[in-house]
Write a protein that holds these residues in place. Structure first.
Motif, PDB file in Angstrom:
ATOM      1  N   TRP A   1       0.830  -1.202   0.000  1.00  0.00           N
ATOM      2  CA  TRP A   1       0.000   0.000   0.000  1.00  0.00           C
ATOM      3  C   TRP A   1       0.861   1.246   0.000  1.00  0.00           C
ATOM      4  O   TRP A   1       1.821   1.359   0.773  1.00  0.00           O
ATOM      5  N   THR A   2       0.538   2.174  -0.878  1.00  0.00           N
ATOM      6  CA  THR A   2       1.196   3.475  -0.947  1.00  0.00           C
ATOM      7  C   THR A   2       0.117   4.547  -0.950  1.00  0.00           C
ATOM      8  O   THR A   2      -0.882   4.422  -1.664  1.00  0.00           O
ATOM      9  N   HIS A   3       0.315   5.578  -0.157  1.00  0.00           N
ATOM     10  CA  HIS A   3      -0.620   6.708  -0.201  1.00  0.00           C
ATOM     11  C   HIS A   3      -0.045   7.761  -1.145  1.00  0.00           C
ATOM     12  O   HIS A   3       1.088   8.214  -0.984  1.00  0.00           O
ATOM     13  N   VAL A   4      -0.814   8.107  -2.173  1.00  0.00           N
ATOM     14  CA  VAL A   4      -0.385   9.121  -3.123  1.00  0.00           C
ATOM     15  C   VAL A   4      -1.303  10.333  -2.984  1.00  0.00           C
ATOM     16  O   VAL A   4      -2.516  10.191  -2.800  1.00  0.00           O
ATOM     17  N   ALA A   5      -0.715  11.502  -3.053  1.00  0.00           N
ATOM     18  CA  ALA A   5      -1.485  12.740  -2.958  1.00  0.00           C
ATOM     19  C   ALA A   5      -0.898  13.761  -3.911  1.00  0.00           C
ATOM     20  O   ALA A   5       0.327  13.914  -4.002  1.00  0.00           O
TER      21      ALA A   5
ATOM     22  N   ARG B   1       5.447  12.350   2.022  1.00  0.00           N
ATOM     23  CA  ARG B   1       6.714  13.025   1.729  1.00  0.00           C
ATOM     24  C   ARG B   1       6.691  13.587   0.316  1.00  0.00           C
ATOM     25  O   ARG B   1       6.237  12.927  -0.622  1.00  0.00           O
ATOM     26  N   LEU B   2       7.232  14.780   0.157  1.00  0.00           N
ATOM     27  CA  LEU B   2       7.259  15.447  -1.133  1.00  0.00           C
ATOM     28  C   LEU B   2       8.197  14.706  -2.080  1.00  0.00           C
ATOM     29  O   LEU B   2       9.351  14.429  -1.754  1.00  0.00           O
TER      30      LEU B   2
ATOM     31  N   SER C   1     -10.037   4.441  -0.468  1.00  0.00           N
ATOM     32  CA  SER C   1     -10.123   5.792   0.119  1.00  0.00           C
ATOM     33  C   SER C   1      -9.649   6.872  -0.845  1.00  0.00           C
ATOM     34  O   SER C   1      -8.706   7.625  -0.558  1.00  0.00           O
ATOM     35  N   LEU C   2     -10.312   6.973  -1.988  1.00  0.00           N
ATOM     36  CA  LEU C   2     -10.017   8.023  -2.959  1.00  0.00           C
ATOM     37  C   LEU C   2     -10.814   9.271  -2.603  1.00  0.00           C
ATOM     38  O   LEU C   2     -12.034   9.205  -2.406  1.00  0.00           O
ATOM     39  N   ALA C   3     -10.141  10.413  -2.509  1.00  0.00           N
ATOM     40  CA  ALA C   3     -10.815  11.657  -2.133  1.00  0.00           C
ATOM     41  C   ALA C   3     -10.350  12.791  -3.027  1.00  0.00           C
ATOM     42  O   ALA C   3      -9.176  12.867  -3.415  1.00  0.00           O
ATOM     43  N   ILE C   4     -11.289  13.688  -3.358  1.00  0.00           N
ATOM     44  CA  ILE C   4     -10.986  14.920  -4.080  1.00  0.00           C
ATOM     45  C   ILE C   4     -11.449  16.067  -3.195  1.00  0.00           C
ATOM     46  O   ILE C   4     -12.630  16.156  -2.839  1.00  0.00           O
ATOM     47  N   ARG C   5     -10.499  16.957  -2.826  1.00  0.00           N
ATOM     48  CA  ARG C   5     -10.794  18.005  -1.834  1.00  0.00           C
ATOM     49  C   ARG C   5     -10.410  19.376  -2.365  1.00  0.00           C
ATOM     50  O   ARG C   5      -9.375  19.510  -3.036  1.00  0.00           O
ATOM     51  N   PRO C   6     -11.188  20.390  -2.068  1.00  0.00           N
ATOM     52  CA  PRO C   6     -10.732  21.762  -2.335  1.00  0.00           C
ATOM     53  C   PRO C   6      -9.579  22.106  -1.399  1.00  0.00           C
ATOM     54  O   PRO C   6      -9.468  21.561  -0.303  1.00  0.00           O
ATOM     55  N   GLY C   7      -8.728  23.013  -1.827  1.00  0.00           N
ATOM     56  CA  GLY C   7      -7.654  23.472  -0.968  1.00  0.00           C
ATOM     57  C   GLY C   7      -6.338  22.791  -1.276  1.00  0.00           C
ATOM     58  O   GLY C   7      -6.235  21.933  -2.160  1.00  0.00           O
ATOM     59  N   THR C   8      -5.319  23.150  -0.511  1.00  0.00           N
ATOM     60  CA  THR C   8      -3.939  22.834  -0.857  1.00  0.00           C
ATOM     61  C   THR C   8      -3.202  22.174   0.293  1.00  0.00           C
ATOM     62  O   THR C   8      -3.332  22.595   1.448  1.00  0.00           O
ATOM     63  N   LEU C   9      -2.406  21.168  -0.032  1.00  0.00           N
ATOM     64  CA  LEU C   9      -1.495  20.553   0.928  1.00  0.00           C
ATOM     65  C   LEU C   9      -0.141  21.246   0.873  1.00  0.00           C
ATOM     66  O   LEU C   9       0.334  21.609  -0.206  1.00  0.00           O
TER      67      LEU C   9
ATOM     68  N   ASN D   1       2.655  15.509   5.683  1.00  0.00           N
ATOM     69  CA  ASN D   1       3.305  14.607   6.624  1.00  0.00           C
ATOM     70  C   ASN D   1       2.420  14.329   7.827  1.00  0.00           C
ATOM     71  O   ASN D   1       2.294  13.195   8.290  1.00  0.00           O
ATOM     72  N   LYS D   2       1.760  15.369   8.324  1.00  0.00           N
ATOM     73  CA  LYS D   2       0.888  15.242   9.498  1.00  0.00           C
ATOM     74  C   LYS D   2      -0.313  14.352   9.171  1.00  0.00           C
ATOM     75  O   LYS D   2      -0.665  13.458   9.952  1.00  0.00           O
ATOM     76  N   GLU D   3      -0.943  14.598   8.048  1.00  0.00           N
ATOM     77  CA  GLU D   3      -2.101  13.793   7.670  1.00  0.00           C
ATOM     78  C   GLU D   3      -1.734  12.322   7.527  1.00  0.00           C
ATOM     79  O   GLU D   3      -2.480  11.435   7.963  1.00  0.00           O
ATOM     80  N   HIS D   4      -0.571  12.054   6.924  1.00  0.00           N
ATOM     81  CA  HIS D   4      -0.188  10.659   6.731  1.00  0.00           C
ATOM     82  C   HIS D   4       0.092   9.983   8.064  1.00  0.00           C
ATOM     83  O   HIS D   4      -0.283   8.824   8.281  1.00  0.00           O
ATOM     84  N   ALA D   5       0.733  10.723   8.967  1.00  0.00           N
ATOM     85  CA  ALA D   5       0.991  10.165  10.296  1.00  0.00           C
ATOM     86  C   ALA D   5      -0.314   9.856  11.018  1.00  0.00           C
ATOM     87  O   ALA D   5      -0.432   8.826  11.703  1.00  0.00           O
TER      88      ALA D   5
END
Length: 977
Positions: free
Chosen positions: A183-187, A204-205, A250-258, A264-268
């Motif tokens: 599993w890899t989380h991509v954003a 991580r960027l 868990s695919l999500a499309i959100r307004p706003g910017t990371l 890093n915080k969200e992934h933790a």
């Protein structure tokens, strides 16, 4: 030539990217940056059953399409779901699974956007046409609008965003891919204040890109697709490329910017919420249950868990286990993206699937494919694999490489893990001498390797040609180039051609050889004979009607010092009388048998492959030996008997009539049949298998005692007109005046061994549920059945699954459209309305178009030669000719279902076959081609128009490339008057 969409691709290096875009200074300093907001669209994929997935924000039920939600050859079944990171996850099969939605809700791209998901890829696509595998996208690359999150070659993560003037792409670092099997989380995020795209992998960027000083534009007219590209490349007129293969959650499309800290915080936080504070291991089990109920899929033959295979190769025995590898496209049932599949057995007939052994990799000998090869045990470190590495960057595109297993460290005799060596074993030659000419460098593949007396030998399939420096001026024939070494890694020394065929006198083995195999031939009771067999698969530079249909061999003597093979007979012999035994690979078993594996080509169309979800399977391994008369002996390996279940018949010393009486209650589509027959005064002895009660479907295995000829007649093997049929056979001498048969029947597989000396491999695809009967017949006299034994066979994998889907019968109370299949050989019953593109000259029985492959036209009992209407007539303007053709006007009857075969250009407005209502000229249904010559069956449900007067119209108003349309077998239920 295929065009690629122009992208602005920016370096994946973090910081300091040089961007060929001009934009005004960022205004971010004066604005407050906004983090991601609540999603405007979210898919959790937590459903356990059904063909929809719920979009959580709107509550909309989005359809999940996959090949088996409306299955052709098996019962319908749901898309595959597995355990996810949280709850369930949806499995995307790489070629048919796609979720379609209207769009990401009220999303305003100008305020920033973040798209993220958990993914566990199973396999990477090659990057066909330069397009990514789409995870989720709603974009129009031509208009440079919308967005796409996906994967490029070798799992490199990408995000594209359109600004109307530019389609900007950010690539993740090459060493930070979405790894297979985990599993890899991509954003991906768009920051309008900083005019930046950013990519994150597990918080991580991994990549950034600059964007124009303008707002991005949505592609609102496009559907939002999950798992498939908005503009996929169509392969072979049938398969959508650029699709994702693996699990998604868990695919999500959100307004706003990371930003970096927030990502890093969200992934933790995500990990902290999971058991053990880590993502679970994804369930990538190769589950064969997806094909349960398929009426044609073999059960006791080796075949991959899904999708496409070609020749099995590299058989090897090690530590009590037999290993077989095979050419495999894990992304779909079509040729391409070649990996090595892997299976293991303790007896060569019961198999277990293992993980993919070799896959194309950026830093390997084979970035563009891992093609055929072989295996041999190298002492204590276990087997080593030799393969053909495809690399399109090389002048000759191929070379041989080596891979080693992890056995020396993990001691796992399943050999599940392999590592390709970075350096090639042998390189494609440039002008090296080879008998009468030089080796054909563009054909250098399929290493066959063995070790003998401390010397390693390698055969590489090739051809012999003359060059004038820029082009080939003469082709001499195929060959196998010989190399020797003292160790597998080399250095390997070129020793010249092993043998070659002279095209002028022996054209059958082709212009080049593929898959050369050299094996010792044991004699009776396994004793050494000093003889070898050399087997080859013919290859031609251009299309040849005999391509991929035959295997040829010579018996002779191998001089291991001179590295030359001296055949006992100049003319090569055909190994199998059918057209399905190809791609041989072989080895010597621990008990001294020479055993061959093969691929049994299924001869189905691309459409049939797409609808079934799988393509091809291995033949039963066969033992080969030298008979006392100096000829080849061939029979299934003795272990095949271990697959036998209940004995259904044991008949001794009786007549054909009595044997048939005792066969009345014997039937099956998975059988092992042994028969010994004394023809006596009969001129023909026939065994019918897969026979329906009324004889409308049956396959005949016959021996002609006068011509000494054994054959298979498949002319009535299937009522499906799209199934290949025909008659095949060859010369066979009786053994002591008797006919000895061994028949292995496995759904669509049919292998027959005659007198232990010849084999005939074929495929049959009955449509009727009762096409499982057996019958004997003799003509010209009364044959005597000495013995007949029949066993039901068990499966090679787990529990055998019964077939459960059959074609409904066509309406019986209707007539056919006059000359619906052009069986008259002309346009009788059809009218040329206008133009010159359609004429009697367009009606043909050609099976190929001369430069690429088979039409796969209809074959029926009424028209076994397969007439069809090819819209391309080179003598009447070719693609530039236009015109309109019309059938007889009839009254639509029966169930109102019309079906026909269509091929040709893809232009629905100017090239199509249509059903038209005669009273007002309204087009009720129509279909164009798909830029391919091979026919595909299309079906129109016109039940609402039963009783109306209709006709079929074929329209060609297009000129230039692919400016033609072709049709065949137009089935219209016509009301009887």
């Amino acid at each position: 030539m295929r065009r690629r969409t122009a992208l602005t691709v920016v370096s994946a290096a973090i910081g300091g990217a040089v961007v060929p875009l001009s934009f005004a200074p960022a205004q971010a300093a004066a604005e407050e940056q906004r983090g991601p907001q609540s999603p405007t669209a979210r898919w959790d994929f937590d459903e356990r059953t059904g063909t929809v997935t719920r979009e959580a924000v709107s509550g909309a039920a989005n359809p999940i399409a996959c090949v088996f939600t409306d299955a052709r050859y098996k019962p319908d079944s749901d898309p595959v779901r597995r355990r996810g990171v949280s709850g369930r996850a949806l499995y995307f099969d790489g070629y048919s699974t796609v979720v379609t939605a209207e769009g990401p809700g009220t999303l305003d791209l100008s305020g920033g956007v973040t798209v993220d998901a958990w993914i566990a890829p199973y396999a990477y696509e090659h990057g066909i046409d330069g397009k990514p595998q789409a995870l989720v996208n709603q974009h129009n690359p031509d208009a440079k609008t919308g967005f796409l999150l996906g994967l490029r070659r070798f799992g490199r993560i990408v995000f594209q965003l359109g600004f109307g003037t530019d389609l900007v792409e950010v690539e993740g670092a090459a060493d930070q891919p979405a790894a297979k099997g985990r599993w890899t989380h991509v954003a991906a995020t768009y920051d309008p204040a900083a005019h930046r795209l950013r990519l994150y992998r597990d918080g991580r960027l991994i990549g950034t890109a600059s964007t124009p000083d303008r707002a991005p534009q949505r592609a609102s007219d496009e559907p939002l697709l999950i798992g498939r590209h908005n503009r996929p490349t169509l392969l072979n007129g049938e398969f959508h490329a650029n699709m994702y293969m693996g699990l998604m959650d868990s695919l999500a499309i959100r307004p706003g910017t990371l930003d970096d800290a927030m990502a890093n915080k969200e992934h933790a936080e995500r990990l902290a919420a999971l058991p053990g504070r880590r993502a679970p291991r994804p369930d990538m089990t190769l589950n064969r249950a997806r094909f349960d109920g398929d009426r044609h899929r073999p059960q006791f033959h080796m075949l991959p868990p899904w999708h496409w295979m070609n020749e099995p190769h590299a058989p090897v025995y090690f530590k009590g286990k037999y290993h077989i590898f095979y050419q495999h496209d894990p992304l779909g049932p079509y040729w391409g993206q070649i990996h090595w599949g892997h299976a293991v057995s303790t007896d060569m007939v019961h198999w277990r699937d293992l993980p993919i052994a070799l896959a194309p990799a950026a830093d390997s000998v084979g970035p563009d494919g891992c093609w055929s090869g072989s295996a041999h045990v190298d002492g204590d470190r276990g087997p080593v694999l030799f393969f053909t590495g495809g690399d399109d960057r090389l002048p000759y595109r191929q070379r041989t490489g080596m891979a080693v297993s992890s056995y020396p460290t993990d001691r796992d005799t399943d050999l599940p893990t392999w590592t390709m060596k970075a350096e090639p074993v042998t390189e494609a030659p440039a002008g090296i001498p080879a008998g009468p000419g030089t080796a054909w460098a563009e054909n250098f593949r399929d290493p066959f390797v063995w070790e003998e007396d401390g010397v390693w030998y390698q055969l590489v399939g090739s051809g012999i040609v003359d060059y004038d420096g820029t082009r080939i001026t003469k082709k001499y024939g195929g060959t196998a180039l010989v190399y020797t070494a003292r160790r597998p890694e080399g250095p390997w020394t070129y020793r010249g051609p092993l043998h070659h065929n002279d095209l002028a006198t022996v054209p059958e083995p082709g212009e080049a050889w593929e898959l050369p195999v050299l094996l010792p031939l044991p004699g009776p009771e396994g004793k050494r004979t000093g003889k070898h067999i050399l087997l080859v698969s013919p290859w031609w530079d251009a299309f040849n009607p005999n391509a991929v249909k035959h295997t040829y061999y010579w018996i002779g003597t191998f001089d291991k010092d001179a590295c030359r093979f001296a055949p006992d007979h100049d003319k090569p012999r055909e190994f199998d009388f059918g057209e399905h035994f190809t791609g041989p690979s072989g080895f010597v078993t621990p008990d001294g048998r020479s055993v061959l594996f093969s691929i049994s080509q299924d001869r189905r169309s691309e459409q049939q492959h797409a609808q079934s979800g799988w393509a091809h399977n291995a033949g039963m391994p066969v033992s080969i030996r030298l008979r006392p008369d100096g000829n080849l002996g061939v029979e299934p390996i003795a272990e095949a008997a271990r697959l036998r279940g209940k004995q259904l018949a044991r008949i001794r010393q009786t007549s054909v009539t009595d044997a048939n009486r005792r066969l009345t209650d014997v039937s099956g589509d998975m059988l092992d049949i042994e028969a010994l027959i004394d023809p006596r005064d009969a001129t023909t002895v026939t065994l019918a298998v897969r026979a329906s009660a009324d004889g409308s479907e049956q396959t005949l295995l016959s021996y002609d005692t006068t011509a000494h000829h054994f054959s298979i007649d498949r002319s009535r093997s299937s009522l499906d007109p799209d199934v290949r049929k025909g008659v095949h056979g060859g010369s066979v001498e009786l053994d002591g005046g008797r006919l000895k048969l061994r028949v292995l029947l496995d759904r669509s597989m049919l292998e027959t061994y005659v007198n232990g000396a010849n084999s005939l491999t074929s495929r049959v695809y009955p449509t009727r549920e009762d096409a499982t009967g057996l019958r004997l017949n003799s003509q010209g006299g009364s044959a005597h059945i000495v013995s007949l034994d029949i066993w039901r066979m068990n499966g090679a994998y787990d529990t055998t699954v019964a077939p459960a889907a059959y074609d409904p019968p066509r309406p019986a109370d209707v007539d056919a459209l006059p000359n619906h299949d052009f069986a008259t050989g002309d346009l009788e019953g059809w009218t040329v309305v206008s133009g010159t593109t359609f004429s009697d000259a367009n009606v043909t029985t050609r099976t190929d178009w001369g430069w690429g492959g088979p039409f796969c036209q209809a074959e029926t009992h009424d028209d076994p030669t397969g007439h069809h209407l090819w819209g391309f007539n080179p003598d009447a303007g070719g693609d530039d000719a236009t015109g309109v053709l019309r059938s007889t006007t009839v009254v639509l009857g029966g169930d109102g279902v019309v079906d026909l075969l269509v091929s040709g250009g893809n232009d629905p407005d100017r090239l199509y076959a249509a059903v038209v209502r005669a009273d007002d000229g309204k087009v009720l249904a129509k279909e164009t081609g798909r830029g391919a010559e091979q026919y595909r069956r299309v079906v129109f449900d016109l039940a609402a128009h039963v009783g109306e007067r209709i006709y079929v119209e074929v329209v060609d108003k297009a000129a230039g490339g692919w400016g033609h349309i072709s049709i065949d077998d137009v089935n219209v239920p016509v009301r009887r008057t």
